[in-house]
Design a protein around this motif. Sequence first.
Motif, short mmCIF file in Angstrom:
data_model
loop_
_atom_site.label_atom_id
_atom_site.label_comp_id
_atom_site.label_asym_id
_atom_site.label_seq_id
_atom_site.Cartn_x
_atom_site.Cartn_y
_atom_site.Cartn_z
N VAL A 121 -85.61 -1.70 35.75
CA VAL A 121 -84.80 -2.91 35.73
C VAL A 121 -85.06 -3.71 34.45
CG1 VAL A 121 -84.48 -5.16 36.84
CG2 VAL A 121 -84.50 -3.09 38.21
N SER A 126 -80.68 2.20 34.05
CA SER A 126 -80.09 2.30 35.40
C SER A 126 -80.67 1.22 36.31
CB SER A 126 -80.27 3.70 35.98
OG SER A 126 -81.62 4.04 36.13
N ARG A 127 -80.24 0.00 36.03
CA ARG A 127 -80.80 -1.17 36.70
C ARG A 127 -80.53 -1.20 38.19
NH1 ARG A 127 -79.88 -5.96 32.28
NH2 ARG A 127 -81.66 -5.35 31.04
N VAL A 128 -79.36 -0.78 38.61
CA VAL A 128 -79.03 -0.83 40.04
C VAL A 128 -79.93 0.14 40.81
CG1 VAL A 128 -77.22 -0.42 41.73
CG2 VAL A 128 -76.68 -1.58 39.60
N ALA A 131 -83.36 -1.33 40.99
CA ALA A 131 -83.48 -2.40 41.99
C ALA A 131 -83.55 -1.84 43.40
CB ALA A 131 -82.31 -3.38 41.86
N VAL A 132 -82.74 -0.81 43.65
CA VAL A 132 -82.79 -0.15 44.96
C VAL A 132 -84.16 0.51 45.14
CG1 VAL A 132 -81.80 1.74 46.33
CG2 VAL A 132 -80.31 0.14 45.13
#
Length: 158
Positions: A121, A126-128, A131-132
């Motif tokens: 993040v 690949s921030r999403v 976060a997941v």
Amino acid sequence: MSFDVAGSSSRTPHATERSDDEFTTAAYPHQPAPDGVYPQLDAEPEPRTTYRSRRRARKRKWLGWAAILLSAIAAGLVVAIYAIAPANAQLAPAAALLTTALLWTAVAVSGLAAVTGTVSVIAGWSRVAGAVGIVLGLITNPFVLFTLVSGASSLTPY
């Protein structure tokens, strides 16, 4: 090129004047050369220093997905802990040792998933998915999961 100073007809240059062969454009860059041409304007222009825009670094798309994978592994270890512990109640020392080893492995793997997701993040890789991975890594930690399950069980009316 000389001037008559005080009526003399000598052709020697005056102290403030230079002859044509002594003329340098470095000494007088704002004056034209003897042929009347400005040398700095007729010369080839200096090449401009251009900078290429920074190439975008290739983003590591796999790091956020690695966090999700690590949290899935931690979830599998938690399921294995709950599957092994009650089934082998007769083999208490061996089951306790195995569940303790699985417990600390699940804690380490879920912590690694949370750290990997945090790095993903912050770095923008690949921030999403990162976060997941953080959320799943925290939820699949056995201590957090036990706290959530025991807190949820106290909410039941019976």
